[in-house]
Design an enzyme around this catalytic site. Structure first.
Site, PDB file in Angstrom:
ATOM      1  N   GLU A 186     -11.416  -5.521   8.882  1.00 22.38           N
ATOM      2  CA  GLU A 186     -10.793  -4.441   8.106  1.00 22.38           C
ATOM      3  C   GLU A 186     -11.125  -4.645   6.627  1.00 22.38           C
ATOM      4  OE1 GLU A 186      -6.522  -4.825   7.670  1.00 22.38           O
ATOM      5  OE2 GLU A 186      -6.239  -2.670   7.853  1.00 22.38           O
TER       6      GLU A 186
ATOM      7  N   GLU B  69       3.894  -4.306  12.325  1.00 23.90           N
ATOM      8  CA  GLU B  69       2.945  -3.206  12.102  1.00 23.90           C
ATOM      9  C   GLU B  69       1.798  -3.805  11.294  1.00 23.90           C
ATOM     10  OE1 GLU B  69       3.243  -0.288  13.413  1.00 23.90           O
ATOM     11  OE2 GLU B  69       5.314  -0.367  14.096  1.00 23.90           O
ATOM     12  N   LEU B  70       0.622  -3.952  11.940  1.00 19.66           N
ATOM     13  CA  LEU B  70      -0.425  -4.801  11.358  1.00 19.66           C
ATOM     14  C   LEU B  70      -1.706  -4.021  11.035  1.00 19.66           C
ATOM     15  CD1 LEU B  70       0.323  -7.792  13.759  1.00 19.66           C
ATOM     16  CD2 LEU B  70       1.312  -7.338  11.518  1.00 19.66           C
TER      17      LEU B  70
ATOM     18  N   CYS C  43      -3.285   1.493   6.582  1.00 16.64           N
ATOM     19  CA  CYS C  43      -3.531   0.849   7.883  1.00 16.64           C
ATOM     20  C   CYS C  43      -4.147   1.822   8.882  1.00 16.64           C
ATOM     21  CB  CYS C  43      -2.223   0.299   8.424  1.00 16.64           C
ATOM     22  SG  CYS C  43      -0.916   1.530   8.474  1.00 16.64           S
TER      23      CYS C  43
ATOM     24  N   LYS D 124      12.067  -7.650   1.337  1.00 13.76           N
ATOM     25  CA  LYS D 124      11.138  -8.216   0.361  1.00 13.76           C
ATOM     26  C   LYS D 124       9.979  -7.243   0.189  1.00 13.76           C
ATOM     27  CE  LYS D 124       7.426 -10.803   0.282  1.00 13.76           C
ATOM     28  NZ  LYS D 124       6.836 -10.313  -0.967  1.00 13.76           N
ATOM     29  N   PRO D 125       9.898  -6.580  -0.962  1.00  9.60           N
ATOM     30  CA  PRO D 125       8.714  -5.751  -1.184  1.00  9.60           C
ATOM     31  C   PRO D 125       7.541  -6.659  -1.534  1.00  9.60           C
ATOM     32  CG  PRO D 125      10.209  -5.628  -3.076  1.00  9.60           C
ATOM     33  CD  PRO D 125      10.824  -6.599  -2.104  1.00  9.60           C
ATOM     34  N   ASP D 126       6.332  -6.120  -1.513  1.00 14.45           N
ATOM     35  CA  ASP D 126       5.182  -6.904  -1.959  1.00 14.45           C
ATOM     36  C   ASP D 126       5.399  -7.297  -3.427  1.00 14.45           C
ATOM     37  OD1 ASP D 126       2.074  -7.290  -0.997  1.00 14.45           O
ATOM     38  OD2 ASP D 126       2.297  -7.160  -3.189  1.00 14.45           O
ATOM     39  N   SER D 127       4.969  -8.504  -3.804  1.00 13.89           N
ATOM     40  CA  SER D 127       5.221  -8.980  -5.185  1.00 13.89           C
ATOM     41  C   SER D 127       4.582  -8.068  -6.227  1.00 13.89           C
ATOM     42  CB  SER D 127       4.649 -10.368  -5.431  1.00 13.89           C
ATOM     43  OG  SER D 127       4.656 -11.132  -4.308  1.00 13.89           O
TER      44      SER D 127
ATOM     45  N   ASN E  80       0.795  -1.236   0.000  1.00  8.27           N
ATOM     46  CA  ASN E  80       0.000   0.000   0.000  1.00  8.27           C
ATOM     47  C   ASN E  80       0.826   1.283   0.000  1.00  8.27           C
ATOM     48  OD1 ASN E  80       0.690  -0.672   2.674  1.00  8.27           O
ATOM     49  ND2 ASN E  80      -0.979   0.559   3.484  1.00  8.27           N
TER      50      ASN E  80
ATOM     51  N   GLY F  50       2.183  -5.645   7.492  1.00 11.24           N
ATOM     52  CA  GLY F  50       1.203  -6.349   6.666  1.00 11.24           C
ATOM     53  C   GLY F  50      -0.009  -6.717   7.490  1.00 11.24           C
ATOM     54  N   SER F  51      -0.681  -7.765   7.083  1.00 11.63           N
ATOM     55  CA  SER F  51      -1.939  -8.133   7.748  1.00 11.63           C
ATOM     56  C   SER F  51      -1.678  -8.797   9.098  1.00 11.63           C
ATOM     57  CB  SER F  51      -2.736  -9.072   6.852  1.00 11.63           C
ATOM     58  OG  SER F  51      -2.008 -10.276   6.691  1.00 11.63           O
TER      59      SER F  51
HETATM   60  P1  NAP Z   1      -0.035  -9.436   3.756  1.00 14.22           P
HETATM   61  O1  NAP Z   1      -0.833 -10.334   2.903  1.00 14.22           O
HETATM   62  O2  NAP Z   1       0.221  -9.826   5.149  1.00 14.22           O
HETATM   63  O3  NAP Z   1       1.344  -9.199   2.955  1.00 14.22           O
HETATM   64  C1  NAP Z   1       2.326  -8.321   3.417  1.00 14.22           C
HETATM   65  C2  NAP Z   1       3.698  -8.825   2.984  1.00 14.22           C
HETATM   66  O4  NAP Z   1       3.951 -10.082   3.607  1.00 14.22           O
HETATM   67  C3  NAP Z   1       3.820  -9.051   1.480  1.00 14.22           C
HETATM   68  O5  NAP Z   1       5.098  -8.676   1.071  1.00 14.22           O
HETATM   69  C4  NAP Z   1       3.618 -10.565   1.364  1.00 14.22           C
HETATM   70  O6  NAP Z   1       4.223 -11.126   0.230  1.00 14.22           O
HETATM   71  C5  NAP Z   1       4.319 -11.021   2.626  1.00 14.22           C
HETATM   72  N1  NAP Z   1       3.902 -12.356   3.058  1.00 14.22           N
HETATM   73  C6  NAP Z   1       2.671 -12.906   2.956  1.00 14.22           C
HETATM   74  N2  NAP Z   1       2.682 -14.154   3.465  1.00 14.22           N
HETATM   75  C7  NAP Z   1       3.936 -14.397   3.907  1.00 14.22           C
HETATM   76  C8  NAP Z   1       4.576 -15.503   4.521  1.00 14.22           C
HETATM   77  N3  NAP Z   1       3.924 -16.635   4.798  1.00 14.22           N
HETATM   78  N4  NAP Z   1       5.887 -15.419   4.842  1.00 14.22           N
HETATM   79  C9  NAP Z   1       6.565 -14.273   4.601  1.00 14.22           C
HETATM   80  N5  NAP Z   1       6.025 -13.194   3.990  1.00 14.22           N
HETATM   81  C10 NAP Z   1       4.724 -13.252   3.656  1.00 14.22           C
HETATM   82  O7  NAP Z   1      -0.668  -7.994   3.827  1.00 14.22           O
HETATM   83  P2  NAP Z   1      -1.504  -7.229   2.720  1.00 14.22           P
HETATM   84  O8  NAP Z   1      -2.905  -7.672   2.828  1.00 14.22           O
HETATM   85  O9  NAP Z   1      -0.877  -7.302   1.402  1.00 14.22           O
HETATM   86  O10 NAP Z   1      -1.344  -5.735   3.260  1.00 14.22           O
HETATM   87  C11 NAP Z   1      -2.368  -5.064   3.841  1.00 14.22           C
HETATM   88  C12 NAP Z   1      -2.378  -5.227   5.347  1.00 14.22           C
HETATM   89  O11 NAP Z   1      -1.232  -4.594   5.879  1.00 14.22           O
HETATM   90  C13 NAP Z   1      -3.561  -4.555   5.993  1.00 14.22           C
HETATM   91  O12 NAP Z   1      -4.056  -5.379   7.020  1.00 14.22           O
HETATM   92  C14 NAP Z   1      -2.971  -3.289   6.561  1.00 14.22           C
HETATM   93  O13 NAP Z   1      -3.695  -2.743   7.652  1.00 14.22           O
HETATM   94  C15 NAP Z   1      -1.605  -3.742   6.947  1.00 14.22           C
HETATM   95  N6  NAP Z   1      -0.679  -2.611   7.044  1.00 14.22           N
HETATM   96  C16 NAP Z   1      -0.256  -2.202   8.273  1.00 14.22           C
HETATM   97  C17 NAP Z   1       0.562  -1.094   8.404  1.00 14.22           C
HETATM   98  C18 NAP Z   1       1.004  -0.582   9.752  1.00 14.22           C
HETATM   99  O14 NAP Z   1       1.891   0.249   9.798  1.00 14.22           O
HETATM  100  N7  NAP Z   1       0.411  -1.031  10.843  1.00 14.22           N
HETATM  101  C19 NAP Z   1       0.967  -0.400   7.257  1.00 14.22           C
HETATM  102  C20 NAP Z   1       0.521  -0.850   6.028  1.00 14.22           C
HETATM  103  C21 NAP Z   1      -0.293  -1.961   5.920  1.00 14.22           C
HETATM  104  P3  NAP Z   1       3.470 -11.361  -1.175  1.00 14.22           P
HETATM  105  O15 NAP Z   1       2.096 -10.823  -1.049  1.00 14.22           O
HETATM  106  O16 NAP Z   1       4.308 -10.615  -2.129  1.00 14.22           O
HETATM  107  O17 NAP Z   1       3.485 -12.822  -1.414  1.00 14.22           O
END
Ligand code: NAP
Length: 498
Positions: free
Chosen positions: A370, A238-239, A272, A165-168, A142, A216-217
């Site tokens: 969310e 940071e979730l 987030c 590792k950036p998001d793919s 994001n 991430g999530s």
């Molecule tokens: P996500 O699915 O958890 O993915 C985030 C990152 O983690 C991606 O780079 C993803 O890689 C990687 N990842 C996923 N599964 C993994 C695993 N098993 N092992 C290692 N890495 C793994 O999150 P998202 O849905 O894309 O992002 C949105 C979420 O992030 C929302 O819940 C948002 O609230 C949260 N967020 C929080 C903050 C904060 O500061 N609190 C800031 C921004 C976003 P790939 O997808 O590339 O495979």
């Protein structure tokens, strides 16, 4: 990776606003990631020997390079993410602010500090900080520049190397950021970007790193936290969030209406800390709700680099499908759509209209989950106390926004269970106050970014204590007599050596 490796399968990077393929990037493997760590470990040994002055110089040069190259950076961010130019600007500013902050403050936070010794004159104690080693950073889509580069900057200032590792879906902004850091003087291999899937590159990072910085999530965070705990490495998470806005009885309504749209729909709600729930005091609801809805209806949604666009697309068609599913579920269960509630297919398949709902029943999934999209719901409350209670009734605790007179705002803020509270703003001022910690309570995170702790978390502490003249345990004196002497010294020193 920033540096060539063996041939790899490739990932197409798609501009979600237009559907065009804008680049093709290698999808790296676990082995590639391990190789990156091996190189980072070598580079880190040299990097940790650089002086704070040298690191500061690189950071301040980077600060200017980021600002000088902002148009190119914003183009890259927008093209791979689909966001508006204003949201892309937020990322550029965040990276510059973070580089400046830790560039200037790093030495003060990291240099050895004298600590109170147990026996002054006989002993001296210093607290020293050493880098963890190689920090693994896993970033979401994001804010592909800010959430990749800014957290890494703090790790680098502390003398670590970083493998990111950036998001793919969004690796290009991070690659552009590291290129600028290297132009600013960061040695090669100290900061490596390894694009690839979470299941490959992400997992190898969790297995190899000396500290894990994950954004991430909550679902992924919980899983990675268990893996980090099994290795006894420290981590920061940071979730997700389900952030609330409170419009109190004494809010300045014109200002609130103007500010609320950014709070809710900045970055198409894929933020987030953006707002998904509004609790509006009954005394002002009749005036606020229609004014807010008509402000949302006036938002300009679109693609491209034009500054006039208020809101861009979502990250992907799949994500738009998920947002649509959540909204349809709420409407099927009785929610009323005040505006939006539909795809904007005329703009592209990844666009969803800024949506305001009301009457959302607790049975609707988005009541608590969310959405991470441009969807908010409003509830009218009878008092500020009720608003606080509803706002806190969530498993998350990331950000809140309170619109009120300064006195009421501060009184409400004290009672909110979130890591940041913005009074008379949505999210930006608390986020940008880099000198203060930022992060989540409850399931919104562990640890903090920003502030002093956002840098010192990337270090190990060492207590070095030097004894002079004589040992604390004098073996020439009978032990009972020595015990009496120590007890007397402690008694005498009780109020002197506080
Ligand atoms: P996500 O699915 O958890 O993915 C985030 C990152 O983690 C991606 O780079 C993803 O890689 C990687 N990842 C996923 N599964 C993994 C695993 N098993 N092992 C290692 N890495 C793994 O999150 P998202 O849905 O894309 O992002 C949105 C979420 O992030 C929302 O819940 C948002 O609230 C949260 N967020 C929080 C903050 C904060 O500061 N609190 C800031 C921004 C976003 P790939 O997808 O590339 O495979």
């Amino acid at each position: 990776m920033t540096h060539a490796l063996r041939e790899q399968p490739a990932t197409d990077i798609i501009n979600p606003a237009t559907g065009e393929v804008i680049a093709t990037v290698p999808a790296h493997s676990k082995d590639d990631t391990r190789e990156a760590f091996a190189r980072a470990r070598v580079a880190q040994k040299r990097w940790e020997k650089t002086s704070f002055r040298q690191r500061r110089k690189i950071f301040l040069r980077f600060h200017n390079l980021v600002l000088d190259n902002r148009e190119r950076l914003m183009d890259t961010i927008q093209d791979e993410n689909g966001k508006s130019r204003l949201s892309a600007l937020e990322e550029v500013l965040d990276v510059a602010l973070t580089a400046r902050h830790y560039g200037y403050k790093g030495e003060k936070l990291l240099r050895p500090r004298r600590r109170k010794p147990v026996m002054p004159l006989l002993t001296s104690t210093w607290e020293q900080r050493a880098p963890k080693g190689v920090v693994g950073v896993i970033a979401p889509f994001n804010y592909p520049l800010a959430l990749s580069i800014s957290d890494a900057l703090a790790a680098l200032m502390a003398g670590n190397a970083v493998v990111l590792k950036p998001d793919s879906q969004t690796p290009l902004s991070a690659l552009a950021g590291v290129e600028l850091l290297e132009r600013a003087g960061l040695p090669r291999d100290v900061f490596q970007v390894v694009p690839g899937r979470g299941s490959e590159v992400g997992q190898a990072i969790v297995e190899e790193c000396d500290y894990l910085m994950f954004t991430g999530s909550t679902a992924t965070g919980e899983r990675l936290a268990q893996q980090a705990a099994a290795r006894l490495i420290d981590y920061s998470m940071e979730l997700g969030g389900k952030n609330a806005m409170i419009v109190a009885h004494d809010a300045d309504l014109k200002r609130t209406v103007d500010g609320a749209w950014t709070a809710c729909f900045g970055n198409s709600g894929q933020l987030c800390i953006s707002i998904e729930r509004l609790y509006v005091h009954r005394e002002v609801a009749e005036e606020f709700i229609p004014a807010f809805v008509s402000r949302v209806q006036a938002l300009r949604v679109g693609a491209g680099h034009d500054w006039d666009v208020d809101m861009g697309s979502l990250i992907s068609v799949e994500h738009a499908d998920e947002v649509e599913r959540l909204v349809d579920d709420a409407v099927d269960k009785g929610a009323t759509v005040l505006t939006g509630g539909r795809r904007l297919r005329e703009l592209g398949d990844a666009f969803f209209a800024p949506t305001v709902l009301t009457d959302v029943p607790e049975s609707a999934e988005l009541y608590r989950a969310e959405v991470f999209g441009p969807v908010v719901y409003i509830e009218v409350v009878d008092s500020n106390e009720e608003a606080i209670e509803r706002a806190n009734d969530t498993t998350y605790g990331l950000n809140s926004s309170v619109w009120a007179s300064p006195k009421t705002g501060r009184a409400i803020a004290k009672q909110l269970q979130t890591g940041t509270v913005n009074i008379n703003e949505g999210y930006a001022p608390a986020w940008s106050a880099i000198d203060a910690p930022m992060g989540g309570w409850k399931k919104s995170g562990v640890g903090r970014r920003h502030g002093d702790g956002g840098l010192t978390k990337y270090t190990e502490q060492r207590n070095v204590t030097q004894t002079r003249l004589m040992s604390l345990m004098d073996n020439t004196v009978p032990r009972a007599q020595w015990a009496e002497t120590l007890a007397t010294m402690l008694r005498l020193g009780r109020d002197i050596l506080r």
